[in-house]
Design an enzyme around this catalytic site. Sequence first.
Site, PDB file in Angstrom:
ATOM      1  N   ARG A  51       0.799  -1.231   0.000  1.00 39.35           N
ATOM      2  CA  ARG A  51       0.000   0.000   0.000  1.00 39.35           C
ATOM      3  C   ARG A  51       0.827   1.274   0.000  1.00 39.35           C
ATOM      4  O   ARG A  51       0.601   2.191  -0.798  1.00 39.35           O
ATOM      5  CB  ARG A  51      -0.908   0.075   1.253  1.00 39.35           C
ATOM      6  CG  ARG A  51      -2.206  -0.628   1.129  1.00 39.35           C
ATOM      7  CD  ARG A  51      -2.567  -1.208   2.465  1.00 39.35           C
ATOM      8  NE  ARG A  51      -1.603  -2.244   2.763  1.00 39.35           N
ATOM      9  CZ  ARG A  51      -1.722  -3.504   2.341  1.00 39.35           C
ATOM     10  NH1 ARG A  51      -2.789  -3.867   1.719  1.00 39.35           N
ATOM     11  NH2 ARG A  51      -0.786  -4.396   2.591  1.00 39.35           N
ATOM     12  N   THR A  52       1.780   1.355   0.922  1.00 42.59           N
ATOM     13  CA  THR A  52       2.450   2.641   1.117  1.00 42.59           C
ATOM     14  C   THR A  52       3.281   3.003  -0.113  1.00 42.59           C
ATOM     15  O   THR A  52       3.176   4.110  -0.646  1.00 42.59           O
ATOM     16  CB  THR A  52       3.324   2.588   2.387  1.00 42.59           C
ATOM     17  OG1 THR A  52       2.529   2.085   3.448  1.00 42.59           O
ATOM     18  CG2 THR A  52       3.848   3.963   2.749  1.00 42.59           C
ATOM     19  N   LYS A  80      25.959  -3.207  -0.025  1.00 44.85           N
ATOM     20  CA  LYS A  80      27.433  -3.146   0.091  1.00 44.85           C
ATOM     21  C   LYS A  80      27.845  -2.425   1.363  1.00 44.85           C
ATOM     22  O   LYS A  80      29.020  -2.167   1.588  1.00 44.85           O
ATOM     23  CB  LYS A  80      28.016  -2.410  -1.112  1.00 44.85           C
ATOM     24  CG  LYS A  80      27.687  -3.038  -2.449  1.00 44.85           C
ATOM     25  CD  LYS A  80      28.129  -2.115  -3.583  1.00 44.85           C
ATOM     26  CE  LYS A  80      27.409  -2.457  -4.868  1.00 44.85           C
ATOM     27  NZ  LYS A  80      27.448  -1.349  -5.830  1.00 44.85           N
ATOM     28  N   ARG A 101      10.991   3.950   3.835  1.00 45.01           N
ATOM     29  CA  ARG A 101      10.593   2.934   4.829  1.00 45.01           C
ATOM     30  C   ARG A 101      11.851   2.169   5.226  1.00 45.01           C
ATOM     31  O   ARG A 101      12.643   1.781   4.365  1.00 45.01           O
ATOM     32  CB  ARG A 101       9.557   1.974   4.268  1.00 45.01           C
ATOM     33  CG  ARG A 101       9.334   0.780   5.195  1.00 45.01           C
ATOM     34  CD  ARG A 101       8.152  -0.031   4.840  1.00 45.01           C
ATOM     35  NE  ARG A 101       6.926   0.703   5.081  1.00 45.01           N
ATOM     36  CZ  ARG A 101       5.714   0.153   5.019  1.00 45.01           C
ATOM     37  NH1 ARG A 101       5.583  -1.122   4.730  1.00 45.01           N
ATOM     38  NH2 ARG A 101       4.637   0.862   5.249  1.00 45.01           N
ATOM     39  N   HIS A 129       4.483   5.703  11.787  1.00 45.85           N
ATOM     40  CA  HIS A 129       4.024   5.584  10.388  1.00 45.85           C
ATOM     41  C   HIS A 129       3.073   6.758  10.129  1.00 45.85           C
ATOM     42  O   HIS A 129       1.861   6.598  10.004  1.00 45.85           O
ATOM     43  CB  HIS A 129       3.320   4.241  10.212  1.00 45.85           C
ATOM     44  CG  HIS A 129       3.105   3.825   8.783  1.00 45.85           C
ATOM     45  ND1 HIS A 129       3.261   4.679   7.705  1.00 45.85           N
ATOM     46  CD2 HIS A 129       2.729   2.626   8.255  1.00 45.85           C
ATOM     47  CE1 HIS A 129       2.988   4.027   6.584  1.00 45.85           C
ATOM     48  NE2 HIS A 129       2.671   2.785   6.894  1.00 45.85           N
TER      49      HIS A 129
HETATM   50  N1   CP Z   1      -0.486  -0.020   5.805  1.00 44.32           N
HETATM   51  C1   CP Z   1       0.746  -0.279   5.300  1.00 44.32           C
HETATM   52  O1   CP Z   1       1.749   0.334   5.694  1.00 44.32           O
HETATM   53  O2   CP Z   1       0.764  -1.257   4.351  1.00 44.32           O
HETATM   54  P1   CP Z   1       2.070  -1.719   3.538  1.00 44.32           P
HETATM   55  O3   CP Z   1       2.996  -2.382   4.542  1.00 44.32           O
HETATM   56  O4   CP Z   1       1.569  -2.663   2.495  1.00 44.32           O
HETATM   57  O5   CP Z   1       2.711  -0.495   2.972  1.00 44.32           O
END
Ligand code: CP
Length: 361
Positions: A51-52, A80, A101, A129
């Site tokens: 999703r993100t 590396k 991320r 998040h």
């Molecule tokens: N909600 C969320 O962060 O989903 P993903 O891990 O698929 O990005």
Amino acid sequence: MRHLIDPTDLSVEEIHEILTLAEAIIADRAKYREACKGKKLATLFYEPSTRTRLSFTAAMLELGGEVIGFSDANSSSVSKGETVADTVRVIRCFADIIAMRHFKEGAPLVASQYAGIPVINAGDGSHAHPTQTLTDLLTIKREKGRLDHLTIGFCGDLKFGRTVHSLIKALSRYEGIRVLLISPEELRLPSYMLKEMRAHSNLEFREVRTMEEAMPELDILYMTRVQKERFLDEEEFDRVKDSFVLDPSKLAAAREDMIVLHPLPRVNEITRAVDNDPRAVYFRQVENGKFVRMALIYKLLEWADANRPYEHTPVFGQEYVVGGHTCSNRRCISATEDVDRIFRVAEDGTLRCAYCETKAK
Ligand code: CP
């Protein structure tokens, strides 16, 4: 607004602006089709995501911009041994904004110190998040018509669930929020969060051990997956993995106008039979994520264009001390990379790591 690392980097007014812009985009998508033409987003994903990453990508494409990046750190020079700091110093030569991320808590904050372009935290370990929080807030606003005077049950893995941590922080600034924390003992909210909620937050909260006792009170049920990837001990995961499962029989005790949110992915904590219930809004929640990320990218790039150059960000105020201590969290970026040791002096006098909020050793 420079970077978005923690949900509280945005004031309540700035959150309102972003949600309002997201709703304007929903109402007239054609108007924003070229809003970021000529700009590039770099998606640096060191950890899996559906999703993100894809909603950031779709958001930038729908704004007329372009997207570069990696979805697997092993395909980049990170494999590396390149540090986060060096990686973003390089990426700034190619992109205008970064979404990162990382499995290490605090990695996006380190990135923001070196990038010279806006950095968005797209999820760091179990910590935070913030763009999921914007997604959740837009969904609550659209479904319930308000962000205040709500009773919300957070259910499942409250220890490792970064979406829970960020949404609670964000909601603590609104009036009349009641929180019910529904988790097994092993997956309670981290003690630093419970302490802060007790000390000075607007939130009224209590911990409960069953869904049944919470259900009739709730305006919103926020379900979460037990985060298998954060457990060091598989036996412990097996013990708690099926603690809470939402099915139609449990939902029968809920109000007709309650809504069920879930950041997704789900495993088995919501049965498929719930999906057709009108109270299940978790797939609409996903779509809101794209619109709110469009609004965020647009706002951060607008800020960046008006404030160049800005090399030395973020600036740490008097409530921070630098050096002299070590973070006690082995999942913190400071445990594995050579970064400035920065600690916030908490209300109770303890030192909290600026990267992950864990106590200093
Ligand atoms: N909600 C969320 O962060 O989903 P993903 O891990 O698929 O990005």
